[in-house]
Design a protein around this motif. Structure first.
Motif: not given
Lengths: 182, 182
Positions: A94-99, A109-117
């Motif tokens: 993939i090419e990773v895009g914006e958060l 006790s988690q933080v989830h982050m997803v990037y558009r790709a």
């Protein structure tokens, strides 16, 4: 935590001087063992009008569908973690895009982050942790079979934003799920 | 890490089956000890045309200026961490706004996040970890005395965005600093 990872002595659980929270403290070597939230990073890989999902070959949520995602490793960036997880779980480049989403899950006790790709080619296949990898149009997403709430939230925002043509970071905080979901 | 925090036996450093990275593994009880990046959360508290900074009473960077920020704790959200750190370091009450910067610092396995915030009153004073707390206009910011690059980046973006009237999430990844800065 029962033993000091530095010297092997038993630890106690108490608030160190000047601190405001109890910690695992080694009375022998003095090490304070802090425990902090973990970051889970995922990608939302897009090919034309479809999104790449993986069916989990591991617990928790064996057999359910998810975006490629996993625990961030030391010495990498969040975007590198998104690309690595996508390669590991879907053998997909993939090419990773914006958060795109940042979702607090404080009860675990988690933080989830997803990037558009952007999916770079169709040479994907299941990695060791996936049973199946496939591209889905919005109308075909198995909403009842999505493994995690942060993933279904990210997917719903994606299809909404795509319809509206407005892309923005989405943030949220998840409360514990109802007991019957656990 | 030298000893298992679960059973106290010595650990070895090897790649577990099915994994791709070496981990600290306990050969006695089987526990795999994962180590993951830590999250540092800060706030950028604004009062009229001024920003709240704290002068550090602790190492590293004793005596230098920073936004209120610190390690996120288990069981809290990123926004709660921003408010807690601001209360601890500056005894200042804020209303936390939007996530403003997210900066990867892979060489020290950290992710820094700064939230925009509104200072609610002028009843601030130094907390235990601060020598001094004060409000600064842009022209008075002690740029050469800012403790961390992620903080000076966040401040520069803030003043630029305020001038332009365009607010957006800023992301970046920091390489190791030149040796002479360390």
């Amino acid at each position: 935590m029962k033993f000091c990872s530095n010297c092997g002595a038993a630890v106690t659980f108490r608030t160190p001087p000047g601190d405001s929270l109890p910690r695992h403290v080694c009375e022998q070597c003095g090490t304070i063992h802090y425990q902090n939230p973990k970051i889970v990073v995922g990608a939302l890989p897009v090919w034309e009008d479809r999104v790449l999902l993986c069916r989990r070959a591991i617990e928790p949520r064996y057999g359910m569908w998810t975006l490629p995602a996993g625990f961030m490793e030391n010495q990498e960036t969040t975007a590198q973690a998104a690309a690595r997880e996508t390669l590991e779980e879907a053998c997909a480049r993939i090419e990773v895009g914006e958060l795109y989403t940042l979702i607090d899950v404080p009860h675990i006790s988690q933080v989830h982050m997803v990037y558009r790709a952007r999916l770079l080619d169709l040479g994907f296949k299941p990695g060791e942790e996936s049973l199946e990898v496939a591209l889905f149009r919005e109308e075909d997403i198995p909403w009842e079979q999505i493994a995690f709430r942060s993933i279904s939230m990210s997917l719903r925002h994606f299809f909404d934003d795509r319809r509206n043509g407005t892309w923005t970071l989405h943030t949220a905080s998840l409360a514990p799920p109802p007991a019957e979901w656990r």
